[in-house]
Structures are given as structure tokens and as C-alpha cells.
Design an enzyme around this catalytic site. Structure first.
Site, short mmCIF file in Angstrom:
data_model
loop_
_atom_site.label_atom_id
_atom_site.label_comp_id
_atom_site.label_asym_id
_atom_site.label_seq_id
_atom_site.Cartn_x
_atom_site.Cartn_y
_atom_site.Cartn_z
N LYS A 35 0.84 -1.21 0.00
CA LYS A 35 0.00 0.00 0.00
C LYS A 35 0.87 1.26 0.00
CE LYS A 35 -4.17 -1.79 2.10
NZ LYS A 35 -5.04 -1.91 3.23
N GLU A 161 -18.41 2.50 1.04
CA GLU A 161 -17.57 2.06 -0.06
C GLU A 161 -18.37 2.18 -1.35
OE1 GLU A 161 -15.80 -1.80 0.75
OE2 GLU A 161 -15.29 -1.13 2.76
N LYS A 210 -22.37 5.67 15.71
CA LYS A 210 -21.93 4.92 14.53
C LYS A 210 -22.63 3.55 14.46
CE LYS A 210 -19.76 3.67 10.96
NZ LYS A 210 -20.25 4.15 9.67
N ASN A 214 -25.39 2.18 11.63
CA ASN A 214 -25.19 0.98 10.82
C ASN A 214 -26.25 -0.08 11.09
OD1 ASN A 214 -23.11 1.84 9.29
ND2 ASN A 214 -21.51 0.68 10.31
N ASN A 225 -36.87 -5.87 2.56
CA ASN A 225 -36.84 -7.20 1.93
C ASN A 225 -37.94 -8.11 2.47
OD1 ASN A 225 -34.70 -6.37 0.39
ND2 ASN A 225 -33.15 -7.22 1.74
N TYR A 257 -41.67 7.64 15.98
CA TYR A 257 -41.42 6.25 16.43
C TYR A 257 -39.92 5.94 16.59
CZ TYR A 257 -46.24 5.78 14.88
OH TYR A 257 -47.57 5.97 14.70
N ARG A 259 -37.91 7.55 18.96
CA ARG A 259 -37.39 8.05 20.25
C ARG A 259 -37.46 6.91 21.26
NH1 ARG A 259 -35.44 12.59 18.09
NH2 ARG A 259 -37.02 14.08 17.44
N GLY A 265 -48.29 -0.11 21.53
CA GLY A 265 -49.54 -0.84 21.81
C GLY A 265 -50.65 -0.24 20.99
N CYS A 268 -54.16 -0.90 16.76
CA CYS A 268 -53.77 -1.17 15.37
C CYS A 268 -52.43 -1.89 15.20
CB CYS A 268 -53.72 0.14 14.59
SG CYS A 268 -55.33 0.89 14.46
N1 LIG Z 1 -14.88 0.57 4.94
C1 LIG Z 1 -15.81 1.45 5.20
O1 LIG Z 1 -16.63 1.84 4.35
C2 LIG Z 1 -15.94 2.05 6.59
C3 LIG Z 1 -16.82 3.09 6.80
C4 LIG Z 1 -16.91 3.65 8.07
C5 LIG Z 1 -16.12 3.16 9.11
N2 LIG Z 1 -15.27 2.12 8.88
C6 LIG Z 1 -14.43 1.66 9.98
O2 LIG Z 1 -13.13 2.22 9.81
C7 LIG Z 1 -12.12 1.28 10.20
C8 LIG Z 1 -11.21 0.99 9.05
O3 LIG Z 1 -11.96 0.37 8.01
P1 LIG Z 1 -11.30 0.06 6.59
O4 LIG Z 1 -12.37 -0.60 5.78
O5 LIG Z 1 -10.64 1.28 6.06
O6 LIG Z 1 -10.19 -1.02 7.05
P2 LIG Z 1 -9.10 -1.78 6.14
O7 LIG Z 1 -9.00 -3.15 6.70
O8 LIG Z 1 -9.39 -1.57 4.69
O9 LIG Z 1 -7.76 -0.98 6.47
C9 LIG Z 1 -7.12 -1.00 7.72
C10 LIG Z 1 -5.65 -0.67 7.49
O10 LIG Z 1 -5.02 -0.52 8.77
C11 LIG Z 1 -3.69 -1.01 8.64
N3 LIG Z 1 -3.11 -1.22 9.99
C12 LIG Z 1 -3.39 -2.21 10.88
N4 LIG Z 1 -2.63 -2.06 12.00
C13 LIG Z 1 -1.85 -0.95 11.80
C14 LIG Z 1 -0.87 -0.27 12.58
N5 LIG Z 1 -0.53 -0.69 13.79
N6 LIG Z 1 -0.30 0.83 12.06
C15 LIG Z 1 -0.64 1.29 10.84
N7 LIG Z 1 -1.56 0.68 10.05
C16 LIG Z 1 -2.16 -0.43 10.52
C17 LIG Z 1 -3.84 -2.26 7.79
O11 LIG Z 1 -2.63 -2.66 7.20
C18 LIG Z 1 -4.87 -1.76 6.74
O12 LIG Z 1 -4.24 -1.21 5.61
C19 LIG Z 1 -12.88 0.07 10.74
O13 LIG Z 1 -13.05 0.18 12.12
C20 LIG Z 1 -14.22 0.16 10.04
O14 LIG Z 1 -15.24 -0.49 10.79
C21 LIG Z 1 -15.15 1.57 7.63
#
Ligand SMILES: NC(=O)c1ccc[n+]([C@@H]2O[C@H](COP(=O)([O-])OP(=O)(O)OC[C@H]3O[C@@H](n4cnc5c(N)ncnc54)[C@H](O)[C@@H]3O)[C@@H](O)[C@H]2O)c1
Length: 438
Positions: A35, A161, A210, A214, A225, A257, A259, A265, A268
Site C-alpha cells: 500500500k 464504499e 456509529k 449501521n 426485503n 417512532y 425516540r 400498543g 392497530c
Molecule cells: N470501509 C468502510 O466503508 C468504513 C466506513 C466507516 C467506518 N469504517 C471503519 O473504519 C475502520 C477501518 O476500516 P477500513 O475498511 O478502512 O479497514 P481496512 O481493513 O481496509 O484498512 C485498515 C488498514 O489498517 C492497517 N493497519 C493495521 N494495523 C496498523 C498499525 N498498527 N499501524 C498502521 N496501520 C495499521 C492495515 O494494514 C490496513 O491497511 C474500521 O473500524 C471500520 O469499521 C469503515
């Protein structure tokens, strides 16, 4: 600003590209050499719309560097974003190994760093993780104090993503969990320009937000669904149905709905849910989420009853009997279920509900009272004041200004108050206050 980003996965790489684009000097830190090499070359470590251009511009702009050395990352920045993975273990629990290890590394870096630093946790972590795990580890390894030499705050990441750059630039909200004005100001400088509300709250609340978001998304997809499968079995166009459901922005796509409060109840909701579950059974349509809604509602009533029973008191004052404020309808009222249970336990129960006048009740409502709780008339009092005076435990199931005034004036230190309606004046009440789910 000089920024470091720990973890260059989906969240970290997008943040790195966008912060560099916005003029900040960014150092990315990851253990994955592939990376790091890709970013050095101006290529993207993740496949996302717009990332190729963003990373090419970042490399040529001269504001981005990468390293595998945490010490270097902290030294070269004033603020660090932590975006390492927090995956689920096979039993569902959260694996915090990466974030704990990283906390150790940045703690050691803080030991030798002079000057203030802000750590912003963006990885999804359950409530309490920042305050109970991350902060103590950084303090232990740095020998420095949170809130003084550095601040750790939590900022949930809402990007998805597939549209992450657009989501970064257009988040629904910016939520920052911190009690430090210094840290808040740093984040306002970085994100204050975004076209959304900037909300500052406690760290624990921000961590929970968060998860709530989710889980809500998962719940919504499953709901659509299950309605889809039911509609399909009944030869109904599920898209047309859900389209109209979504167009109701008063009761459906709205805070209605949503809060925390007492169980639902009335005449309906339970009836129609049961009827649709019967149809599902007959048509062999499995709808496990809908099938468990009433079970969850019953658990909520049981939780309130247990809270009262565990107090071990004898005299119970129930304020409210109908299923919600503003009606005298007692059918399927969870407060009636509570009353029945207290009667069954031999407790000394009194009920006050100005909207329920037993003498005036007619038809289905009257029949309901006669069949379900025939002694109700003798338990009802016309005076809220006398109920408050006699009760050891007050259960507030009605939101009414006159009742609140009586409670504010007359509640006593020796009373337990169980709030089912989120009393606005709760701070003015005496007694041992407890919310049903807050
Ligand atoms: N993917 C998403 O859409 C999304 C959205 C919101 C929140 N999150 C949250 O964000 C966090 C990261 O998600 P992601 O999908 O980007 O994860 P990912 O697995 O794609 O990336 C994590 C990165 O952290 C690196 N890493 C691990 N230990 C490390 C260290 N000690 N020092 C430096 N780098 C280190 C890994 O090599 C990896 O590249 C998670 O907690 C996830 O739940 C993800």
C-alpha cells in the site's frame, strides 16, 4: 495543517487523498508495504470511484508522504487520524488487537514528542473503548496526560464504499465526541467547511451513534426485503408499496417512532402485525425480523416491570393507563399489561389517567376493561396528588403538563420514579429517578 493517518485502507486512503487535496500536509502510516509503495507512486491502494485521480494529484502535489514508522507519523503532525481495522472475531466480538497495538506505538511516540497532539479515532469501536482502553494505553506508554498533553476524541466515519469520496465531501453529519475545546477547534478547522451540521457530543455517545446508524441501515434493508417477500407472495408490487411508504415523510421517514420510550400498543399496531404474520405463515413466507417484533415489545414491558419489582416496594402509583398520551383507548395498552402483573403480584396499585373515565367508557374499550382487568375501576383514583402522596414507586406513563407540575411539586426523596415518557422536567424531580431505557 500537518496531519498523520494511521491505517490506509478504505477510510484512511480516502481521508489521505481528500485532506491533501484540501491543502493539508499528510503523512500516511501503514504496515502494508504494498500500500505504501502504491501511494508513493501516485496509485490508489483501493478501488473507488475518483481515487485514481485523487491519488495521482496527491503524489504530484508534494503534500503527501508515507511511512511504516508510527513515531515518524506522530512527530511530523499535530493531529493523527486512526483508521485501522476493527474486524469481528468468529464469535461476533470486536477484535481490537490492531487499535491497541497502535495505541501503544503512538503512546511511545508521544513520550518523546514535545508539544500538544490530537488523536482522532475514526475506526468503529464500541462505546467505552476510547476512554477505557485507548486513552489508558497512550497515557501508560507516553507518561503524559489526556486532556493536558494530548487529547483523544472520536469522530465516526459515515462514508460508504463505492461512493466514499462523495460521502467524504458530503457527510450527513459531522459528529465529534470530545470534551476538549482545543481538540474541537482542530476538527472544526479540518471539517467545519463541510455542508452539514457539526455536532459535538460525549465520546461514548459518538461511539454509539456509529453503531446505531449501521444497525438502522441493516434493519431498514431487512424490513424492505421482508415486506418485499410478503408482497411477492400476495401478488403485490413491492416496489410500489415501499415507494409510497418512503413518500410519507411525516410518520415513516421521520423521527416519529424513533425516540426511546415505552412499548408500543393500541388497537392497530399489534393487531395488524399479528394478522400479517398469520398470512406469512399460511403462505410459507419466512419473515424472522417481523416475527420477533412483538417478542421484543414484550421484553421491553418485562424490563419495566422487573425494574419496579426489584425495588421491593409495596405501594405502586401508575400514572397513565391508555396506550399513549392523548387517548382513552386501552386496547393492547402495555400499561394495562403492567397493571395486571402488579395486581397478580399482590401489590398495592393505584392508577391515575385523566383521559380514562371508566364510567364513560363504551363499546370495545369497556369490554376490554371488563374482560381483562375487571377491578380497574376500584384501582383508579381521580386525584393525581393523592396517588403521588401514597406511592413508594411512581410509574410515569403519561406526558401531561398538569401531571408534571404535580410531580415537580410533590415527589419525595424516598420515592422511586420510573419514567416511561422521557419527562422534560426530570431535573426538577425529587426521588430516585430511573428512565425505562435511558
Ligand atoms: N470501509 C468502510 O466503508 C468504513 C466506513 C466507516 C467506518 N469504517 C471503519 O473504519 C475502520 C477501518 O476500516 P477500513 O475498511 O478502512 O479497514 P481496512 O481493513 O481496509 O484498512 C485498515 C488498514 O489498517 C492497517 N493497519 C493495521 N494495523 C496498523 C498499525 N498498527 N499501524 C498502521 N496501520 C495499521 C492495515 O494494514 C490496513 O491497511 C474500521 O473500524 C471500520 O469499521 C469503515
Amino acid at each position: 495543517m500537518n496531519v498523520s493517518i494511521f491505517g490506509l485502507g478504505y477510510v484512511g486512503a480516502v481521508s489521505l487523498g481528500c485532506l491533501a487535496r484540501d491543502g493539508h500536509v499528510v503523512v500516511g502510516v501503514d504496515l502494508d508495504q504494498t500500500k505504501l509503495e502504491l501511494i508513493r507512486q501516485g496509485a490508489t491502494p483501493i478501488i473507488e470511484e475518483g481515487m485514481e485521480t485523487l491519488m495521482r494529484d496527491a503524489a504530484t502535489g508534494g503534500r503527501v508522504d508515507v511511512t511504516d514508522d508510527a513515531m515518524d507519523g506522530v512527530q511530523r503532525s499535530d493531529v493523527s487520524f486512526v483508521c485501522v481495522g476493527t474486524p469481528a472475531r468468529s464469535n461476533g466480538s470486536q477484535d481490537l488487537t490492531a487499535i491497541r497495538r497502535l495505541s501503544e506505538q503512538v503512546g511511545k511516540a508521544m513520550k518523546v514528542k514535545t508539544g500538544y497532539h490530537v488523536f482522532v479515532i475514526r475506526s468503529t469501536v464500541f462505546p467505552g473503548t476510547v476512554e477505557d482502553s485507548i486513552v489508558p494505553i497512550i497515557e501508560e506508554h507516553s507518561g503524559k496526560k489526556n486532556g493536558q498533553d494530548f487529547d483523544v476524541c472520536f469522530q465516526p466515519e459515515f462514508l460508504r464504499e463505492g461512493s466514499s469520496i462523495k460521502d467524504y465531501d458530503n457527510p450527513p453529519l459531522t459528529v465529534v465526541g470530545t470534551d476538549s475545546v482545543r481538540a474541537e477547534n482542530v476538527l472544526r478547522d479540518l471539517f467545519g467547511h463541510l455542508p452539514c451540521e457539526f455536532i459535538v457530543t460525549s465520546i461514548r455517545t459518538a461511539e454509539m451513534v456509529k453503531y446505531a446508524c449501521n444497525i438502522f441501515h441493516a434493519l431498514k434493508a431487512t424490513f424492505a426485503n421482508e415486506i418485499g417477500r410478503l408482497s411477492q407472495a400476495m401478488l403485490v408490487d413491492s416496489h410500489a408499496v415501499m415507494d409510497m411508504v418512503c413518500r410519507d415523510t411525516r410518520l415513516n421517514i421521520s423521527p416519529a417512532y424513533l425516540r426511546p420510550g415505552f412499548a408500543f400498543g393500541g388497537s392497530c399496531l399489534p393487531k395488524d402485525l399479528k394478522a400479517m404474520l398469520y398470512v406469512a405463515k399460511n403462505k410459507d413466507v419466512s419473515v424472522p425480523m417481523l416475527a420477533n417484533v412483538l417478542t421484543s415489545n414484550t421484553v421491553h414491558i418485562d424490563h419495566a416491570i422487573e425494574t419496579v419489582l426489584s425495588a421491593g416496594k409495596k405501594s405502586i402509583g401508575l400514572i397513565g393507563l391508555s396506550f399513549k398520551s392523548g387517548t382513552d383507548d386501552l386496547r393492547e395498552s402495555p400499561l394495562v399489561v403492567m397493571a395486571e402483573r402488579f395486581i397478580g403480584k399482590g401489590l398495592d396499585l393505584q392508577i391515575y389517567d385523566p383521559e380514562v373515565n371508566v364510567a364513560r367508557l363504551m363499546g370495545a374499550n369497556r369490554r376490554f376493561i371488563e374482560e381483562t382487568i375487571p377491578h380497574i375501576a376500584s384501582l383508579m383514583t381521580k386525584s393525581c396528588e393523592s396517588l403521588v402522596e401514597k406511592a413508594d414507586v411512581l410509574i410515569v406513563g403519561l406526558n401531561d403538563a398538569a401531571i408534571m407540575e404535580v410531580l415537580v411539586q410533590q415527589s419525595r426523596d424516598d420515592q422511586i420514579i420510573l419514567d416511561l415518557v422521557n419527562i422534560p422536567q426530570k431535573d426538577r424531580l425529587r426521588g430516585n429517578y430511573q428512565g425505562v431505557c435511558w
